[in-house]
Design a protein around this motif. Structure first.
Motif, mmCIF file in Angstrom:
data_model
loop_
_atom_site.group_PDB
_atom_site.id
_atom_site.type_symbol
_atom_site.label_atom_id
_atom_site.label_comp_id
_atom_site.label_asym_id
_atom_site.label_seq_id
_atom_site.Cartn_x
_atom_site.Cartn_y
_atom_site.Cartn_z
ATOM 1 N N ASP A 105 40.933 43.376 43.439
ATOM 2 C CA ASP A 105 40.417 44.731 43.289
ATOM 3 C C ASP A 105 40.801 45.597 44.487
ATOM 4 O O ASP A 105 41.137 46.777 44.337
ATOM 5 C CB ASP A 105 38.893 44.696 43.111
ATOM 6 C CG ASP A 105 38.503 43.988 41.813
ATOM 7 O OD1 ASP A 105 39.406 43.707 40.987
ATOM 8 O OD2 ASP A 105 37.306 43.718 41.615
ATOM 9 N N GLU A 126 37.951 41.724 32.983
ATOM 10 C CA GLU A 126 37.821 43.017 33.670
ATOM 11 C C GLU A 126 39.129 43.804 33.605
ATOM 12 O O GLU A 126 39.135 45.003 33.363
ATOM 13 C CB GLU A 126 37.480 42.791 35.154
ATOM 14 C CG GLU A 126 36.011 42.727 35.482
ATOM 15 C CD GLU A 126 35.410 41.357 35.247
ATOM 16 O OE1 GLU A 126 36.149 40.440 34.806
ATOM 17 O OE2 GLU A 126 34.208 41.201 35.494
ATOM 18 N N PRO A 159 29.117 42.367 32.660
ATOM 19 C CA PRO A 159 30.392 42.901 33.138
ATOM 20 C C PRO A 159 31.536 42.516 32.200
ATOM 21 O O PRO A 159 31.490 41.409 31.650
ATOM 22 C CB PRO A 159 30.579 42.224 34.507
ATOM 23 C CG PRO A 159 29.188 41.890 34.937
ATOM 24 C CD PRO A 159 28.445 41.572 33.678
ATOM 25 N N PRO A 160 32.522 43.374 31.979
ATOM 26 C CA PRO A 160 32.756 44.658 32.662
ATOM 27 C C PRO A 160 31.996 45.844 32.051
ATOM 28 O O PRO A 160 32.305 46.980 32.399
ATOM 29 C CB PRO A 160 34.265 44.849 32.490
ATOM 30 C CG PRO A 160 34.598 44.137 31.236
ATOM 31 C CD PRO A 160 33.653 42.978 31.132
ATOM 32 N N HIS A 202 27.547 46.628 35.792
ATOM 33 C CA HIS A 202 27.953 46.233 37.133
ATOM 34 C C HIS A 202 26.847 45.401 37.740
ATOM 35 O O HIS A 202 25.675 45.715 37.583
ATOM 36 C CB HIS A 202 28.262 47.460 37.968
ATOM 37 C CG HIS A 202 29.272 48.346 37.302
ATOM 38 N ND1 HIS A 202 30.606 48.027 37.255
ATOM 39 C CD2 HIS A 202 29.119 49.482 36.600
ATOM 40 C CE1 HIS A 202 31.243 48.960 36.571
ATOM 41 N NE2 HIS A 202 30.366 49.860 36.165
ATOM 42 N N ARG A 224 28.084 52.590 38.205
ATOM 43 C CA ARG A 224 28.312 52.186 39.592
ATOM 44 C C ARG A 224 27.433 52.924 40.589
ATOM 45 O O ARG A 224 26.893 52.347 41.517
ATOM 46 C CB ARG A 224 29.761 52.502 40.003
ATOM 47 C CG ARG A 224 30.716 51.441 39.636
ATOM 48 C CD ARG A 224 30.962 50.503 40.816
ATOM 49 N NE ARG A 224 31.697 49.355 40.306
ATOM 50 C CZ ARG A 224 31.383 48.094 40.532
ATOM 51 N NH1 ARG A 224 30.359 47.790 41.281
ATOM 52 N NH2 ARG A 224 32.084 47.120 40.018
ATOM 53 N N ASP A 272 29.767 42.473 42.627
ATOM 54 C CA ASP A 272 30.693 41.903 41.645
ATOM 55 C C ASP A 272 30.822 40.387 41.817
ATOM 56 O O ASP A 272 31.939 39.870 42.011
ATOM 57 C CB ASP A 272 32.102 42.532 41.749
ATOM 58 C CG ASP A 272 32.092 44.040 41.610
ATOM 59 O OD1 ASP A 272 31.135 44.559 41.007
ATOM 60 O OD2 ASP A 272 33.032 44.686 42.102
#
Ligand SMILES: [Zn+2]
Ligand SMILES: [Zn+2]
Length: 724
Positions: A335, A358, A626-627, A630, A689, A719
């Protein structure tokens, strides 16, 4: 001339989530964010990183201490890497000083110079006494520009003792001069194979994006030639005068991988991985930073490497869990690679045959562009998958009869067979038929694994071990190993396939990079006919002669408390399946399961990973996992049983999150006691988020302010990869 700032705000490697204010040094020096500074701290000194110059402090200026010295004249990290560190600390709610420390080589944290230097010598004060002829000659040679020891040796061989004498007498002086980063060897670039149609169009899309931020998923089945696409893309970036950053899973950084990049690209390559000494790491890091290395290949922490001319980032096997740092600053290098590409304005390629859910969702929502390599290079056909129902067939140990028959067929035709079982040891438990006692780990809520050859019991969670008992400690009945590990399957194979060479590949039999290389050489030269191993086999190695793969136990991953377990299982099955078959010999994959009708397993076997992923994503969406939401995980551990739950209950009460953030728990961890510590967790979940981040900021402050932090260790993970 601008007046110097009144306050320097410095990140220090401490668990405290704040910057530390200091006064600037007395003598004015250039100051900029990213410079390392040496500061007084407690009773000693520390090396920190200047983050900002300020006009005021929350403390009275009179109470601030002064920076001892500014170590650098330019920032240690390139601007994009510096920005990434700041982002990572904020996003993962981790102290900035610790994240910065993780981004810098250990020796830089200790204060050594940013750039490599070399000692040179020149003539000093004129001599007042008579000199010998050798001494006079050496002084004459050093009257001009300073010379290195090597240069002196070349002009006057054997002058070492003379140099030492004259240095001692002050007639020669030494000085440190910047050294060109020790250039890494480069070889002439070799041409690669011709590209197929899909590779060509993927490469066109990627090269068109050079010079701007663009995230791509390169989805290509095993053997479809992803690496060839990476190599051509990197060659384009190099030709434009840029550097490339290639991230690989820990286990994939083998000499073969490096060799392939080195021979094809013909430029100096720096390697960054956990196997380097501090000195080697610093040398590699410096080579990248000064631009001498044009390509950096590294494992997860290389995402922070300083590359001033970064032009492209590649993340190979982007689904691999080793990109997640599980200790300290718990970041995802995959990420962060995307964020770094954005900060640097360059394309980033995430490559995988089994993309993370994800990543697939990022494609579905239009954030990443998907490029597809649907065919195996050279026209090889993909293997066929089928399940074997463990409930209806006679068993030979871990092998169902249809699996044994298939193995006989493939071995008879000259193929190699690969057996996959993600459980090492002989048997996962030792059982008493008399009183049902099962050998427990003294330090964990876990059973001990039998390692028969070593005659030991081992805990795979905490590492504890002891001798293998023969009889039950409670009723003296003879104990029986129950269940199947790779060591036991190896024994079965010796019985069912006598005389056929078996190679077991797991952490008990293969250690280190050299161990891998030796094992894989045996596979490639055909001296091993049956390969048996754990997920080590699923990671990036090609076995062209394997024509049959048997997955011995698919059920481990189907019924786990961790919602990601089925995704990992599917990825492992498809990754090992990718080792089977080639042009003239299509592969066969058999998956043993006691519940072959499980919807996700059935989808995977009948329709492949894409269909599995769609079904798994639909399940996640339905469950709000997820995704589609969060998560963050607050873990607590302590020596006493009730402390973690009590600490988390109190944290939950104080946090008082507001919708849409939900706080779930606290609940004891699935393995509540591990290595003699009790563990519990709290899950923080939010569909968005922003509110999650606000809640986490508050929780992180509460954690820092929690009294008795030393008794209960609290940690926060954004995460999380493993939940449950
Ligand atoms: Zn017993
Ligand atoms: Zn244990």
């Amino acid at each position: 001339v601008p007046s110097p700032p009144k306050v320097l705000r410095v990140a220090l490697d401490t668990p405290l989530r704040r910057l530390f204010d200091y006064l600037p040094p007395e003598a004015p020096v250039p100051l900029a964010p990213g410079l390392r500074v040496r500061v007084p701290f407690g009773r000693g000194e520390r090396v920190g990183v200047l983050i900002e110059c300020a006009e005021r402090s929350e403390l009275p200026l009179a109470r601030l201490k002064r920076v001892k010295c500014v170590l650098d004249t330019e920032p240690a990290l390139s601007a994009d890497a510096h920005a990434l560190v700041l982002f990572a600390a904020d996003y993962y709610q981790h102290p900035l000083g610790e994240v910065y420390a993780a981004a810098l080589p250990a020796r830089l944290r200790a204060g050594v110079a940013l750039e490599a230097s070399e000692t040179h010598y020149r003539a000093g004060a004129p001599a007042r006494t008579r000199l010998g002829p050798r001494q006079a000659a050496l002084l004459a040679a050093l009257a001009g520009a300073p010379l290195s020891r090597e240069a002196i040796e070349a002009r006057a061989p054997g002058s070492g003792p003379t140099l030492a004498t004259l240095l001692k007498r002050g007639l020669i002086e030494s000085l440190e001069v910047p050294a060109a980063a020790r250039a890494l060897p480069a070889r002439p670039a070799a041409p690669g194979p011709a590209l197929g149609h899909a590779q060509t169009s993927a490469l066109e899309a990627l090269t068109a994006a050079l010079g701007r931020f663009a995230p791509f998923l390169l989805a290509g089945i095993t053997g479809s030639g992803k690496t060839e696409v990476y190599l051509r893309l990197i060659a384009c970036a190099l030709a434009a005068g840029r550097q490339a950053l290639v991230l690989v899973p820990e286990i994939a950084l083998t000499p073969q991988t490096v060799e392939r990049f080195a021979t094809r690209l013909g430029v100096p390559i720096a390697l960054l991985h956990s196997g380097l000494s501090d000195g080697e790491r610093l040398a590699m890091w410096r080579a990248a930073r000064c631009g001498a290395a044009r390509v950096v290949i590294g494992t997860r922490s290389a995402v922070f490497a300083s590359l001033p001319e970064l032009g492209v980032i590649v993340v190979d096997e982007e689904h691999d869990s080793s990109y997640k740092q599980q200790e300290g600053a718990r970041y995802s290098a995959r990420d962060l690679a995307v964020l770094r590409a954005r900060a640097a304005g360059v394309p980033v390629v995430l490559g995988s045959a089994t993309p993370a859910l994800e990543t697939l969702q990022n494609v579905a929502e239009g954030r990443y562009l998907r490029l597809e390599l649907p065919e195996r290079a050279g026209g090889a056909r993909s293997p066929t998958l089928a399940t074997i129902d463990l409930r209806v067939h006679a068993m030979n140990g871990a092998l169902a009869t249809p699996a044994v028959l298939a193995m006989e067929r493939h071995l008879g035709a000259g193929g190699q067979v690969l057996l996959y079982l993600n459980r090492r040891g002989f048997a996962p438990s030792l059982y008493c038929p008399g009183c049902a006692w099962i050998a427990p780990c003294p330090a964990c809520d876990a059973r001990l694994t039998v390692h028969l050859r070593e005659r030991r019991l081992r805990c795979h969670h905490c590492g504890a071990s002891g001798p293998l008992p023969f009889a039950c400690p409670r009723c003296a009945t003879e104990l029986k190993p129950v269940g199947q590990g790779t060591e036991r399957v190896e024994e079965t194979l010796a019985r069912v396939f006598p005389g056929v060479a078996v190679l077991r590949i797991d952490r008990d039999t293969v250690r280190g990079r050299d161990g891998f290389a030796a094992a894989f050489a045996k596979v490639r030269d055909g001296s091993a006919r049956i390969l048996l191993g754990t997920q080590m086999l699923a990671k990036g190695h090609d076995f062209p002669n394997v024509s049959l793969v048997v997955v011995l136990d698919a059920d481990q991953g189907l019924f786990s408390t961790d919602f990601r377990a089925s995704e990992r299982l599917a990825q492992n099955i498809i990754q090992v399946a990718g080792r089977a078959g080639r042009a003239d010999r299509p592969g066969e994959v058999l998956v043993q399961s006691a519940c072959p009708a499980h919807p996700l397993l059935a989808k995977l076997v009948a329709q492949g990973y894409g269909a599995f992923a769609s079904a798994a994503l639909a399940e996640r969406r339905h469950a709000g996992l997820p995704p589609f939401s969060h998560l963050a995980l607050i873990a607590a551990e302590a020596k006493t049983a009730s402390a973690p739950m009590a600490a988390l209950t109190s944290l939950r009460e104080q946090a008082g999150a507001v919708a849409p953030v939900r706080i779930l728990g606290p609940a004891p961890a699935v393995l509540e006691r591990k290595a003699d510590r009790y563990r519990a967790q709290l899950l923080i979940e939010s569909p968005e988020r922003r509110p999650l981040k606000l809640a986490l900021e508050r929780i992180a402050q509460l954690i820092e302010a929690t009294p008795g932090r030393s008794r209960v260790r609290l940690s926060l993970e954004v995460d999380p990869l493993e939940v449950g």
